[in-house]
Design a protein around this motif. Structure first.
Motif, PDB file in Angstrom:
ATOM      1  N   CYS A   1     -41.087  90.514  -9.483  1.00  0.00           N
ATOM      2  CA  CYS A   1     -41.424  90.144 -10.857  1.00  0.00           C
ATOM      3  C   CYS A   1     -41.032  91.302 -11.781  1.00  0.00           C
ATOM      4  CB  CYS A   1     -42.931  89.878 -10.893  1.00  0.00           C
ATOM      5  SG  CYS A   1     -43.492  89.155 -12.396  1.00  0.00           S
TER       6      CYS A   1
ATOM      7  N   GLU B   1     -41.711  82.280  -5.707  1.00  0.00           N
ATOM      8  CA  GLU B   1     -41.371  83.328  -6.693  1.00  0.00           C
ATOM      9  C   GLU B   1     -41.428  82.786  -8.116  1.00  0.00           C
ATOM     10  OE1 GLU B   1     -37.884  85.612  -5.810  1.00  0.00           O
ATOM     11  OE2 GLU B   1     -38.640  86.143  -3.804  1.00  0.00           O
TER      12      GLU B   1
ATOM     13  N   ARG C   1     -43.823  84.261 -11.126  1.00  0.00           N
ATOM     14  CA  ARG C   1     -43.328  84.742 -12.423  1.00  0.00           C
ATOM     15  C   ARG C   1     -43.926  83.942 -13.577  1.00  0.00           C
ATOM     16  NH1 ARG C   1     -38.371  86.361  -9.502  1.00  0.00           N
ATOM     17  NH2 ARG C   1     -37.666  84.217  -9.490  1.00  0.00           N
TER      18      ARG C   1
ATOM     19  N   HIS D   1     -47.446  85.081 -14.035  1.00  0.00           N
ATOM     20  CA  HIS D   1     -47.457  86.428 -14.610  1.00  0.00           C
ATOM     21  C   HIS D   1     -47.174  86.352 -16.105  1.00  0.00           C
ATOM     22  CE1 HIS D   1     -46.275  90.625 -15.355  1.00  0.00           C
ATOM     23  NE2 HIS D   1     -47.060  90.904 -14.350  1.00  0.00           N
ATOM     24  N   ASP D   2     -46.186  85.527 -16.481  1.00  0.00           N
ATOM     25  CA  ASP D   2     -45.874  85.352 -17.909  1.00  0.00           C
ATOM     26  C   ASP D   2     -47.096  84.839 -18.659  1.00  0.00           C
ATOM     27  OD1 ASP D   2     -43.338  86.230 -17.926  1.00  0.00           O
ATOM     28  OD2 ASP D   2     -42.381  84.241 -17.868  1.00  0.00           O
TER      29      ASP D   2
END
Ligand code: ADP
Ligand code: ASP
Ligand code: MG
Length: 415
Positions: free
Chosen positions: A186, A390, A394, A397-398
């Protein structure tokens, strides 16, 4: 004069050049007056290489002999670092597990520490020596070599720091500290200045291999101040310690991805008392850790039970399940080793609602199907198809960390 336990991981001692540079760093700390116990891992790739050699000779290599083999990696790096330090003029002694009686049970490959004797180390430190310790290895009651589980040089370091009442345990690795997500997966991940033991424990258990899970557990139990830092430069790193109130302001501290998961379903079993014990008793006896478990609502008195295990345990768990399914008259056993577990972790969840719902929405927006869900006080985990692992990490996380609603910027009542 501080007493420090420093641990250098595989990449940090991965070549002769890297060992020289670790020796420089250790030597400088010693010159500064610190008393040092330095725990080392095997050189990068070495433990895997040794496991592969064994696998070429047997499909199921004997566990005792495998430990004799794989424990050698750490012995090599301990000796090499000690040789270098001595050649630089630093009095140094290398110590293997049997020389400090790092006593474990006999569970080869994942042995648990019972005790460690520090008198030899204390004597050497008292004589002004640097002590270099081979991580990952132990000795059982019979005097046989054991190993403590993959990544467990961290555990050796924390156990010694606890036993020696060290001022700090410094984990030197190939990243600058603990990040909000694996920085190698990330790119937007941020380094955390500090993180609580509880959060780190969840993150490690959920796939953030920057610290081995049991090492965090032990650090928490004995209150060992732990810092994760880069062995490549002097940046300040991440402190792992007791939770304080301001940590609750942060809703999600980290997002983790575990690609090493598999899912097993035992289908069409009779839905009656004792069923779960019948299934999970033998699994536990075999030392297999089961994570998520789902039992479907029963139809016609029969039900499906699905659970996840680490991929390395899939074969063993399937063997047991097939036997149990036959005995119990189940319709069959299915498995899928193409699943990943994605999780969000944060102590802020104790006081703020809505994280799970928001997580499901983020995954829905990416059209990622959720196969299983589990929650605890400070984490929400989902199982998804591993090819979306993945992407899921991501996206989460965003959403939770890089903003999009500022969930990480302060207290949030609900989302
Ligand atoms: P060592 O050999 O030093 O023990 P490891 O490979 O065991 O190092 O652990 C370091 C790796 O952990 C990093 O290279 C990184 O890819 C991975 N990692 C996973 N999650 C995180 C995270 N949240 N923060 C930092 N590193 C992480
Ligand atoms: N060398 C061992 C492993 O690769 C232990 C460690 O690196 O911490 O798992
Ligand atoms: Mg490691």
């Amino acid at each position: 004069m501080a007493l420090l336990v420093q641990k250098y991981g595989g990449t940090s001692v991965g070549s002769i050049e890297r060992i020289k540079s670790v020796a420089e760093r250790v030597g400088k700390a010693r010159d500064g007056g610190d008393r040092l116990v330095v725990v080392v891992s095997a050189m990068a790739g070495e433990t895997n290489r040794l496991f592969r050699l064994a696998a070429e000779l047997s499909e199921t290599p004997d566990a005792r002999e495998t430990d004799v083999l794989v424990a050698t990696g750490e012995q090599v790096s301990a000796a090499l670092l000690a040789i270098r330090l001595r050649s630089m003029g630093h009095p140094t002694v290398s110590i293997l597990a049997f020389q400090m009686n790092l006593a474990t049970d006999s569970n080869h490959g994942r042995a648990r520490i019972k005790s460690v004797q520090c008198d030899r180390i204390m004597r050497a430190l008292g004589d002004g020596q640097i002590v270099v310790v081979a991580g990952y290895q132990g000795v059982n009651q019979e005097g046989d070599i054991t190993t403590l589980g993959r990544g467990a040089s961290d555990l050796t370091a924390v156990a010694l720091a606890a036993a020696l009442k060290a001022d700090a345990c410094e984990i030197y690795t190939d990243v600058d500290g603990v990040y909000t997500a694996d920085p190698n997966v990330c790119p937007k991940a941020r380094k955390l200045g500090r993180i609580s033991y509880d959060e780190m424990l969840e993150m490690a258990g959920l796939g953030a291999k920057v610290l081995q899970t049991r090492s965090v557990e032990l650090a928490r139990r004995y209150n060992v101040p732990l810092v994760v830092r880069s062995s490549f430069h002097e940046a300040s790193g991440t402190w792992v310690g007791k939770e304080d109130l301001s940590m609750e302001d942060v809703l999600v501290s980290g997002v983790t991805l575990d690609q090493n998961q598999s899912k097993i379903t035992i289908a069409g079993v009779e839905d009656r008392p004792g069923l779960a014990a019948r299934i999970f008793g033998p699994i536990a006896e075999a030392g297999i850790v089961v994570d998520m478990i789902i039992q479907n609502a029963s139809a016609d008195g029969r039900t499906d039970m699905t659970f996840t295990v680490g991929r390395e345990d899939l074969r063993g768990a399937l063997q047991l399940m097939t036997a149990i399914a036959r005995e119990a008259g189940a319709a069959g056993v299915r498995h899928n080793d193409q699943v990943a577990k994605v999780s969000v972790v944060g102590v802020g969840m104790r006081t703020h609602a809505g994280v799970a719902a928001r997580m499901f929405q983020v995954l829905a927006n990416e059209r990622i199907n959720i196969e299983m869900i589990s929650t605890s006080e400070i984490k929400v985990s989902v199982v998804v198809n591993s090819k979306y692992g993945e992407l899921a990490m991501r996206a989460l996380h965003d959403a939770f960390i890089n903003g999009n609603g500022g969930s990480n910027s302060g207290p949030v009542e609900s989302v």
